[in-house]
Write a protein that holds these residues in place. Structure first.
Motif, PDB file in Angstrom:
ATOM      1  N   ALA A  75     -10.349  -1.962  -2.657  1.00 37.79           N
ATOM      2  CA  ALA A  75      -9.364  -2.972  -2.267  1.00 37.79           C
ATOM      3  C   ALA A  75      -8.026  -2.442  -1.767  1.00 37.79           C
ATOM      4  N   LEU A  76      -7.842  -1.132  -1.646  1.00 33.72           N
ATOM      5  CA  LEU A  76      -6.508  -0.623  -1.358  1.00 33.72           C
ATOM      6  C   LEU A  76      -6.366   0.012   0.027  1.00 33.72           C
ATOM      7  N   GLY A  77      -7.320  -0.215   0.919  1.00 38.33           N
ATOM      8  CA  GLY A  77      -7.285   0.455   2.214  1.00 38.33           C
ATOM      9  C   GLY A  77      -6.035   0.177   3.012  1.00 38.33           C
ATOM     10  N   ALA A  78      -5.738  -1.108   3.292  1.00 44.42           N
ATOM     11  CA  ALA A  78      -4.575  -1.463   4.104  1.00 44.42           C
ATOM     12  C   ALA A  78      -3.276  -1.087   3.392  1.00 44.42           C
ATOM     13  N   MET A  79      -3.215  -1.354   2.094  1.00 42.95           N
ATOM     14  CA  MET A  79      -2.007  -1.011   1.345  1.00 42.95           C
ATOM     15  C   MET A  79      -1.762   0.493   1.375  1.00 42.95           C
ATOM     16  N   PHE A  80      -2.820   1.288   1.184  1.00 47.43           N
ATOM     17  CA  PHE A  80      -2.673   2.734   1.205  1.00 47.43           C
ATOM     18  C   PHE A  80      -2.095   3.180   2.539  1.00 47.43           C
ATOM     19  N   ARG A  81      -2.657   2.663   3.627  1.00 48.73           N
ATOM     20  CA  ARG A  81      -2.199   3.085   4.952  1.00 48.73           C
ATOM     21  C   ARG A  81      -0.719   2.773   5.145  1.00 48.73           C
ATOM     22  N   GLU A  82      -0.319   1.560   4.830  1.00 51.79           N
ATOM     23  CA  GLU A  82       1.048   1.141   5.134  1.00 51.79           C
ATOM     24  C   GLU A  82       2.072   1.781   4.207  1.00 51.79           C
ATOM     25  N   VAL A  83       1.705   1.984   2.930  1.00 48.34           N
ATOM     26  CA  VAL A  83       2.620   2.659   2.012  1.00 48.34           C
ATOM     27  C   VAL A  83       2.791   4.115   2.411  1.00 48.34           C
ATOM     28  N   VAL A  84       1.697   4.811   2.698  1.00 48.61           N
ATOM     29  CA  VAL A  84       1.782   6.226   3.053  1.00 48.61           C
ATOM     30  C   VAL A  84       2.489   6.411   4.392  1.00 48.61           C
TER      31      VAL A  84
END
Length: 423
Positions: free
Chosen positions: A240-249
């Motif tokens: 569940a963290l694909g989009a969040m990971f991309r945008e945070v990183v």
């Protein structure tokens, strides 16, 4: 379409009618009908209990929920002397734009202290409002970050990248840089609102780390406040963290370029002032799909191994190959779950390799972060295996030990950043 404001016309008129207030609790929301009533109610009770002589506002900034979030928020009763605003914001969908609407309202009302709380919280109490607002009202701080007791597998991006990297870069031990619940002053809200980032990924998931980093780098007075246990709707990082990971990183790496002249000269780290009782109760457990994490890592090596080789230093890549070979051979996943381990020194160097490469790229940077994502899955799998028999307090000690490694290997990052390890 570019929006010059995140506030709709009827909200601006409502704010004009309120004219002025002292404290605002902002609640960004999206499809949270199961939890929003509790958060709104606790916010109202906290304001009434601890600031009865001040004019207070609760504002729900919604992202266009398709469930009944707004209706539930509107119908939830709070003390009648506390104003309530429930609105759909304008602009790029995401938490950052919700914050923009809150920042604008804070500025318009002349708010002294603003508290923001996530809309999926199940453990928020009225005391949270006091803990996040008092350091601003009574002690003159401008930014208050939270400290929670969280289960060891909750907040994996924070634990394995954001906290450790932010600490090493900027020299401040902010334990929850993307915790979701913050306090900030009027002048800081105005500073945030004036920044030109509202059409970028920061307006989606990157706003928390953006806020924390700017508070540090721009010299605002920062502290932390203990809130107790955080229980919310956790997300399994395996799925569940694909989009969040991309945008945070991407936000983290972009800010590294923006503030390189500052962080290059910082060594070690120091603690901020911390308010609240020091206690670490054991939180509710969070389920995590370890086989899925390992599968994601194995597939990532098969698909992106040749690209990893171009980014990662040879010695580190050779070490990574040995780890990945556990996954590409016919080894049962149950056996792999016992054997798999990614040393923290290797993870830190890989992360620094990608950060330096990101700095040099000029376009399609999101592709680089996507290529990096399976490596993150591997790091989380390694952490889960390493800490499976530990309490949350023991796992917290592991995270702090890893943060020290981030600091010790900062000279490696500096060399990579300056191109001294170019292939």
């Amino acid at each position: 379409m570019r929006f010059t404001t995140a506030l709709r016309g009827e909200v601006r008129r409502r704010v004009e009618r309120i004219e002025k207030a002292d404290i605002l609790v902002g609640i960004p929301s999206y499809n949270n009908e199961e939890t929003i009533a509790h958060v709104v109610r606790m916010a109202g009770e906290g304001l009434a209990a601890y600031y009865p002589d001040l004019k207070c506002v609760v504002m729900v900034a919604d992202g266009g929920s398709t469930d009944d979030t707004r209706e539930v928020a509107f119908e939830t009763e709070i003390p009648p002397w506390v104003e309530k605003i429930v609105t759909i914001y304008r602009g790029v969908p995401g938490k950052g734009t919700a914050f923009r609407a809150i920042f604008e309202t804070v500025e318009s009302l002349g708010i002294k202290a603003c508290v923001v709380c996530d809309s999926d919280l199940r453990s928020i109490t009225p005391e949270w409002i006091k803990h996040l607002a008092n350091p601003i009202i009574k002690h003159g701080y401008q930014y208050v970050a939270p400290i929670y007791a969280r289960y060891k597998y909750d907040g994996t991006i924070t634990n394995n990248i954001v906290y450790t990297l932010t600490r090493a870069l900027y020299g401040k031990q902010i334990r929850q840089p993307i915790g979701g619940d913050f306090g900030f002053s009027n002048d800081l809200a105005k500073f945030y609102s004036d920044q030109n980032i509202w059409e970028t990924d920061v307006a989606r998931y990157g706003v928390d780390i953006w806020m924390t980093t700017l508070a540090i780098t721009e010299g605002f007075r920062i502290c932390q406040s203990r809130l107790g246990v955080k229980i919310h709707d956790p997300k399994d990082p395996a799925t569940a963290l694909g989009a969040m990971f991309r945008e945070v990183v991407m936000t983290l790496f972009t800010l590294m370029s923006d503030y390189e002249d500052l962080w290059k000269g910082i060594k070690g780290s120091s603690q901020t002032e911390i308010f609240g009782e020091e206690k670490m109760p054991e939180p509710e457990s969070v389920q995590i799909d370890l086989p899925k994490l390992l599968d994601n890592f194995r597939l990532g090596f098969e698909h992106f191994g040749v690209l990893w080789k171009e980014v990662i230093e040879p010695a580190s890549f050779n070490e990574l190959v040995k780890i990945a070979q556990l996954g590409v051979k016919d080894i049962p996943i149950s056996h792999l779950m016992e054997q798999f381990y990614m040393p923290v020194e290797l993870w830190v160097k890989i992360l620094y390799d990608f950060a330096a490469t990101f700095h040099k790229w000029t376009k399609d940077r999101y592709k680089l972060v996507d290529v990096m994502t399976p490596l993150y899955y591997g790091k989380i799998a390694s952490f889960v295996i390493q800490t499976k028999d530990m309490s949350t307090i023991q796992a917290e000690e592991v995270i702090d030990e890893e943060a020290v490694v981030f600091e010790k290997l900062k000279p490696y990052l500096l060399d990579k950043w300056e191109g001294k390890h170019e292939k």
